[in-house]
Design a protein around this motif. Structure first.
Motif, PDB file in Angstrom:
ATOM      1  N   UNK A  47       0.853  -1.189   0.000  1.00 42.52           N
ATOM      2  CA  UNK A  47       0.000   0.000   0.000  1.00 42.52           C
ATOM      3  C   UNK A  47       0.887   1.237   0.000  1.00 42.52           C
ATOM      4  N   UNK A  48       0.293   2.360  -0.355  1.00 44.72           N
ATOM      5  CA  UNK A  48       1.028   3.627  -0.325  1.00 44.72           C
ATOM      6  C   UNK A  48       1.075   4.154   1.107  1.00 44.72           C
ATOM      7  N   UNK A  49       2.267   4.450   1.563  1.00 42.35           N
ATOM      8  CA  UNK A  49       2.474   4.999   2.902  1.00 42.35           C
ATOM      9  C   UNK A  49       3.428   6.177   2.783  1.00 42.35           C
ATOM     10  N   UNK A  50       2.958   7.370   3.151  1.00 40.88           N
ATOM     11  CA  UNK A  50       3.786   8.580   3.102  1.00 40.88           C
ATOM     12  C   UNK A  50       4.402   8.801   1.722  1.00 40.88           C
ATOM     13  N   UNK A  51       3.594   8.575   0.683  1.00 41.55           N
ATOM     14  CA  UNK A  51       4.031   8.880  -0.672  1.00 41.55           C
ATOM     15  C   UNK A  51       4.862   7.817  -1.351  1.00 41.55           C
ATOM     16  N   UNK A  52       5.073   6.681  -0.717  1.00 41.60           N
ATOM     17  CA  UNK A  52       5.814   5.602  -1.370  1.00 41.60           C
ATOM     18  C   UNK A  52       5.084   4.282  -1.152  1.00 41.60           C
ATOM     19  N   UNK A  53       5.349   3.334  -2.025  1.00 42.91           N
ATOM     20  CA  UNK A  53       4.714   2.018  -1.912  1.00 42.91           C
ATOM     21  C   UNK A  53       5.510   1.162  -0.936  1.00 42.91           C
ATOM     22  N   UNK A  54       4.846   0.744   0.122  1.00 39.51           N
ATOM     23  CA  UNK A  54       5.471  -0.145   1.100  1.00 39.51           C
ATOM     24  C   UNK A  54       4.972  -1.563   0.851  1.00 39.51           C
ATOM     25  N   UNK A  55       5.894  -2.500   0.752  1.00 36.59           N
ATOM     26  CA  UNK A  55       5.576  -3.905   0.485  1.00 36.59           C
ATOM     27  C   UNK A  55       5.980  -4.729   1.704  1.00 36.59           C
ATOM     28  N   UNK A  56       5.157  -5.716   2.045  1.00 38.84           N
ATOM     29  CA  UNK A  56       5.455  -6.567   3.181  1.00 38.84           C
ATOM     30  C   UNK A  56       5.101  -8.012   2.854  1.00 38.84           C
ATOM     31  N   UNK A  57       5.883  -8.927   3.389  1.00 38.65           N
ATOM     32  CA  UNK A  57       5.574 -10.347   3.248  1.00 38.65           C
ATOM     33  C   UNK A  57       5.829 -11.053   4.563  1.00 38.65           C
ATOM     34  N   UNK A  58       4.903 -11.892   4.984  1.00 37.06           N
ATOM     35  CA  UNK A  58       5.144 -12.663   6.203  1.00 37.06           C
ATOM     36  C   UNK A  58       4.549 -14.060   6.057  1.00 37.06           C
ATOM     37  N   UNK A  59       5.198 -15.016   6.685  1.00 42.53           N
ATOM     38  CA  UNK A  59       4.712 -16.393   6.678  1.00 42.53           C
ATOM     39  C   UNK A  59       3.504 -16.478   7.595  1.00 42.53           C
ATOM     40  N   UNK A 142       5.118  -6.179  18.001  1.00 46.76           N
ATOM     41  CA  UNK A 142       4.983  -6.439  16.565  1.00 46.76           C
ATOM     42  C   UNK A 142       4.951  -5.146  15.759  1.00 46.76           C
ATOM     43  N   UNK A 143       5.525  -5.196  14.555  1.00 49.30           N
ATOM     44  CA  UNK A 143       5.465  -4.049  13.641  1.00 49.30           C
ATOM     45  C   UNK A 143       4.050  -3.816  13.113  1.00 49.30           C
ATOM     46  N   UNK A 144       3.253  -4.872  13.101  1.00 52.67           N
ATOM     47  CA  UNK A 144       1.871  -4.820  12.597  1.00 52.67           C
ATOM     48  C   UNK A 144       1.799  -4.318  11.154  1.00 52.67           C
ATOM     49  N   UNK A 145       2.827  -4.635  10.351  1.00 52.06           N
ATOM     50  CA  UNK A 145       2.850  -4.186   8.964  1.00 52.06           C
ATOM     51  C   UNK A 145       1.667  -4.718   8.169  1.00 52.06           C
ATOM     52  N   UNK A 146       1.396  -6.020   8.284  1.00 49.55           N
ATOM     53  CA  UNK A 146       0.299  -6.605   7.514  1.00 49.55           C
ATOM     54  C   UNK A 146      -1.027  -5.966   7.898  1.00 49.55           C
ATOM     55  N   UNK A 147      -1.288  -5.834   9.183  1.00 56.75           N
ATOM     56  CA  UNK A 147      -2.539  -5.253   9.662  1.00 56.75           C
ATOM     57  C   UNK A 147      -2.718  -3.824   9.135  1.00 56.75           C
ATOM     58  N   UNK A 148      -1.654  -3.063   9.120  1.00 56.51           N
ATOM     59  CA  UNK A 148      -1.722  -1.680   8.644  1.00 56.51           C
ATOM     60  C   UNK A 148      -1.939  -1.606   7.139  1.00 56.51           C
ATOM     61  N   UNK A 149      -1.176  -2.382   6.388  1.00 58.31           N
ATOM     62  CA  UNK A 149      -1.244  -2.297   4.928  1.00 58.31           C
ATOM     63  C   UNK A 149      -2.548  -2.845   4.376  1.00 58.31           C
ATOM     64  N   UNK A 150      -3.056  -3.917   4.952  1.00 61.32           N
ATOM     65  CA  UNK A 150      -4.231  -4.577   4.394  1.00 61.32           C
ATOM     66  C   UNK A 150      -5.487  -3.719   4.560  1.00 61.32           C
ATOM     67  N   UNK A 151      -5.454  -2.806   5.528  1.00 58.87           N
ATOM     68  CA  UNK A 151      -6.579  -1.879   5.692  1.00 58.87           C
ATOM     69  C   UNK A 151      -6.550  -0.761   4.648  1.00 58.87           C
ATOM     70  N   UNK A 152      -5.362  -0.457   4.148  1.00 57.80           N
ATOM     71  CA  UNK A 152      -5.228   0.557   3.112  1.00 57.80           C
ATOM     72  C   UNK A 152      -5.476  -0.016   1.726  1.00 57.80           C
ATOM     73  N   UNK A 153      -5.081  -1.285   1.546  1.00 53.92           N
ATOM     74  CA  UNK A 153      -5.219  -1.928   0.236  1.00 53.92           C
ATOM     75  C   UNK A 153      -5.489  -3.414   0.444  1.00 53.92           C
ATOM     76  N   UNK A 154      -6.701  -3.887   0.146  1.00 57.46           N
ATOM     77  CA  UNK A 154      -7.038  -5.291   0.406  1.00 57.46           C
ATOM     78  C   UNK A 154      -6.494  -6.273  -0.630  1.00 57.46           C
ATOM     79  N   UNK A 155      -5.825  -5.779  -1.668  1.00 58.50           N
ATOM     80  CA  UNK A 155      -5.255  -6.673  -2.673  1.00 58.50           C
ATOM     81  C   UNK A 155      -4.061  -7.415  -2.081  1.00 58.50           C
ATOM     82  N   UNK A 156      -4.060  -8.743  -2.168  1.00 63.79           N
ATOM     83  CA  UNK A 156      -3.002  -9.535  -1.546  1.00 63.79           C
ATOM     84  C   UNK A 156      -2.605 -10.695  -2.462  1.00 63.79           C
TER      85      UNK A 156
END
Length: 229
Positions: A47-59, A142-156
């Motif tokens: 998702x876009x965060x502060x003007x850039x695309x942030x990508x995250x992956x977790x098992x 936890x960084x909670x990256x997935x929780x934060x990003x998935x609320x901004x963009x549900x595409x996974x």
């Protein structure tokens, strides 16, 4: 939405069924460790965060969901399973003892109600979705990256890999469930295998991944990104 293709289901769903049968008959062995990778894809979010695309992956652990017509009756079965272990836990029975009995009983229930023969599976399991639980949200560090990003963009994407060469990618969109039948079902099925004490069950959102595209990314002549659906 799209239905998971038979090629994927034969490896993943029916492969898990065979793995549970082995577990029930002979217990866990080191040779079976790779087989559990059917359960642990990487969940990719962006998702876009502060003007850039942030990508995250977790098992994560991924699982299957009952069809709408069977959801209520399966919830009742797994509620009773959890209740039985909770009563022992609350009475002071040791966690290790509960966990062992709970796991054995849970595997039997998974084979009776989730991992089924093809005719029942096609009727009772919704093969247009996959599910996973957000366990990191309840962790204070936890960084909670997935929780934060998935609320901004549900595409996974869910990326499955089993050495040495097998890999599948499932693209879709995620819906977040906090307090409904799907949330209860997914958390009950998770807890039916991994006993979780009552005090550790709060703040566990469920992601339902609605399947849209499936690719065979295996390092094989028929893989390397071939679209299956």
């Amino acid at each position: 939405m799209a239905r998971l293709p038979e090629q994927f289901l034969e490896w993943n769903y029916y492969g898990r069924k065979r793995l549970l049968e082995k577990l029930l008959s002979g217990g866990m062995t080191r040779e079976m460790a790779l087989e559990f990778m059917r359960h642990t894809p990487v969940l990719v979010t962006a998702a876009e965060v502060d003007g850039r695309i942030e990508v995250n992956g977790k098992v994560v652990g991924s699982g299957y969901v009952a069809s709408k017509d069977y959801l209520s009756e399966k919830i009742k079965v797994f509620r009773e399973h959890i209740k039985e272990s909770d009563e022992k836990y609350n009475s002071g029975v040791g966690y290790d003892k509960i966990e062992e009995e709970h796991l054995l009983r849970g595997v039997k229930l998974l084979l009776e109600h989730i991992y089924l023969e093809k005719e029942r599976a096609d009727r009772e399991i919704d093969f247009e979705v996959l599910a996973t639980i957000e366990l990191a949200k309840q962790s204070p560090h936890s960084s909670k990256h997935t929780w934060s990003l998935i609320q901004k963009n549900p595409r996974v994407s869910l990326v499955y890999y089993q050495p040495p060469a097998l890999s599948y990618e499932i693209k879709g969109h995620a819906s977040i469930h906090l307090d409904d039948q799907l949330h209860e079902f997914v958390t009950l099925v998770h807890d039916s295998f991994h006993y979780t004490p009552p005090q550790a069950r709060s703040d566990r959102p469920v992601y339902i991944i609605h399947v849209e595209e499936v690719y065979d990314n295996s390092a094989s002549p028929k893989g390397f990104g071939r679209r299956l659906v």
